[in-house]
Design a protein around this motif. Structure first.
Motif, PDB file in Angstrom:
ATOM      1  N   GLN A  69      -8.708   3.680  -3.566  1.00 39.68           N
ATOM      2  CA  GLN A  69      -8.254   2.429  -4.473  1.00 39.68           C
ATOM      3  C   GLN A  69      -8.624   1.378  -2.661  1.00 39.68           C
ATOM      4  O   GLN A  69      -8.949   0.043  -3.214  1.00 39.68           O
ATOM      5  N   ILE A  70      -7.829   2.156  -2.002  1.00 41.91           N
ATOM      6  CA  ILE A  70      -8.075   1.106  -0.971  1.00 41.91           C
ATOM      7  C   ILE A  70      -9.484   0.706  -0.459  1.00 41.91           C
ATOM      8  O   ILE A  70      -9.276  -0.213   0.668  1.00 41.91           O
ATOM      9  N   LEU A 128      -5.626  -5.176   6.285  1.00 45.00           N
ATOM     10  CA  LEU A 128      -6.273  -4.196   5.769  1.00 45.00           C
ATOM     11  C   LEU A 128      -7.431  -3.423   5.952  1.00 45.00           C
ATOM     12  O   LEU A 128      -7.586  -2.491   5.929  1.00 45.00           O
ATOM     13  N   TYR A 142     -11.565  -2.965   0.315  1.00 41.11           N
ATOM     14  CA  TYR A 142     -12.247  -3.297   1.508  1.00 41.11           C
ATOM     15  C   TYR A 142     -12.556  -3.704   0.802  1.00 41.11           C
ATOM     16  O   TYR A 142     -13.643  -4.296   1.264  1.00 41.11           O
ATOM     17  N   LEU A 193      -1.796  -4.838  -5.379  1.00 47.43           N
ATOM     18  CA  LEU A 193      -2.615  -4.782  -3.608  1.00 47.43           C
ATOM     19  C   LEU A 193      -3.227  -6.606  -3.090  1.00 47.43           C
ATOM     20  O   LEU A 193      -3.355  -6.982  -2.859  1.00 47.43           O
ATOM     21  N   VAL A 228      -5.195  -0.779   7.786  1.00 51.29           N
ATOM     22  CA  VAL A 228      -5.195   0.181   7.030  1.00 51.29           C
ATOM     23  C   VAL A 228      -6.546   1.296   6.356  1.00 51.29           C
ATOM     24  O   VAL A 228      -6.410   2.456   6.146  1.00 51.29           O
ATOM     25  N   TYR A 229      -7.302   0.228   6.298  1.00 50.98           N
ATOM     26  CA  TYR A 229      -9.016   0.936   5.987  1.00 50.98           C
ATOM     27  C   TYR A 229      -9.038   2.062   7.224  1.00 50.98           C
ATOM     28  O   TYR A 229      -9.788   3.522   6.854  1.00 50.98           O
ATOM     29  N   VAL A 264       0.663  -1.076   0.185  1.00 46.49           N
ATOM     30  CA  VAL A 264       0.523   0.082   0.062  1.00 46.49           C
ATOM     31  C   VAL A 264       0.683   1.451   0.400  1.00 46.49           C
ATOM     32  O   VAL A 264       0.956   2.240  -0.906  1.00 46.49           O
TER      33      VAL A 264
END
Length: 320
Positions: A255-256, A275, A260, A190, A278-279, A153
């Motif tokens: 994008q993230i 995940l 998710y 990713l 990060v989200y 990421v």
């Protein structure tokens, strides 16, 4: 074993013949090249058709012919519609070294032996970064390549033109809504980091040409987020203490969020943890981002680069 090489062209007449020559000089010969032109106005199409006449492995893809879809849309038009066992992304202006396909395929087949048949797989290789005349600009890096999700990421080290992916990874990656994809190579990396396995081949197998008209692949989160000039960012830092400054609508964050949305429910418990971290950090408060930096963000690069990255991550940036 069917290998599809996917190439999107756009006004590539200057370097395209050399790239096509390098493909024809590969030691592994059982490949097919699928080219989609993204609306060229120079001699690119003429060059492609000349090579087609002498090599049945070269195909000009006619889907959405003539439309300018951009680099992401053009590559995904090919990726979604071409069928093979393995796929390689190819830029119009690079030069592949003769054993690129053979060496990458050997690594992919070994990776397949080590994993269940349904696991998404990605192999990427080292590269020689060269100038317009193919003079070496940087020695290839042999540093450790972390392939965990959080590293991919924020410090992506997967460059599309060095990649081979399998059909399992294609199946997941092609579920993307392209309006929330920054670059095709980062998105594919990713998905592979979250759901599959990634292997790096240390041998440089490509001359990766850098010039004024191409995009530098393997860009990381912070390179995209800090898209405006650094001096403007520094001048405005005092005004950035509001959480409203964080670019939740920028492409790196979108994008993230898409990753998710698409895959969290079907990910394993082990895959969910990074995940979710990060989200939540990207969509939460400054305090949550500070906690993420302290607990989860890998320490990579120089100290000064890391400090600057941390600053922008906490304070926010304009993004794109």
């Amino acid at each position: 074993m069917k290998i599809a090489i996917l190439m999107s062209t756009y006004n590539g007449q200057e370097y395209l013949p050399m790239q096509l020559d390098s493909l024809q000089q590969q030691t592994y010969e059982n490949w097919n090249l699928y080219i989609r032109d993204d609306g060229s106005t120079d001699a690119t199409l003429k060059i492609i058709k000349q090579y087609q006449e002498n090599d049945r492995r070269i195909h000009l893809y006619q889907g959405a012919a003539g439309k300018n879809l951009g680099v992401v849309g053009s590559f995904f038009e090919l990726f979604r519609n071409v069928q093979a066992d393995f796929y390689m992304f190819c830029d119009q202006d690079d030069v592949w070294l003769p054993t690129k396909i053979a060496t990458t395929l050997a690594a992919m087949l070994e990776l397949r032996k080590q994993n269940d048949s349904g696991v998404p797989l990605l192999v990427h290789t080292n590269k020689l970064i060269v100038d317009q005349q193919l003079n070496l600009l940087h020695k290839p890096s042999f540093e450790k390549r972390p392939h965990d999700l959080i590293s991919i990421v924020f410090f992506n080290n997967v460059t599309g033109c060095t990649v081979m992916v399998d059909n399992n990874l294609k199946k997941y990656a092609c579920r993307a809504d392209l309006k929330d994809v920054f670059l095709h190579d980062h998105w594919v990396a990713l998905v592979a980091a979250l759901l599959g396995k990634i292997v790096f081949v240390e041998e440089p197998l490509i001359k990766y040409r850098q010039h004024g008209n191409n995009q530098y692949g393997g860009q990381d989160f912070f390179a995209v987020l800090k898209s405006s000039k650094l001096n403007k960012k520094i001048a405005s830092l005092k005004r950035k203490w509001s959480d409203k400054s964080w670019p939740t609508k920028s492409l790196p964050v979108r994008q993230i969020n898409q990753l998710y949305k698409l895959f969290f429910a079907e990910a394993s418990a082990q895959q969910k943890q990074p995940l979710k971290a990060v989200y939540q950090a990207l969509n939460g408060s400054k305090l949550e981002r500070q906690r993420f930096i302290k607990k989860d963000l890998p320490h990579q690069g120089t100290t000064s680069r890391r400090i600057l990255s941390d600053l922008f991550f906490v304070l926010g940036g304009k993004g794109i």
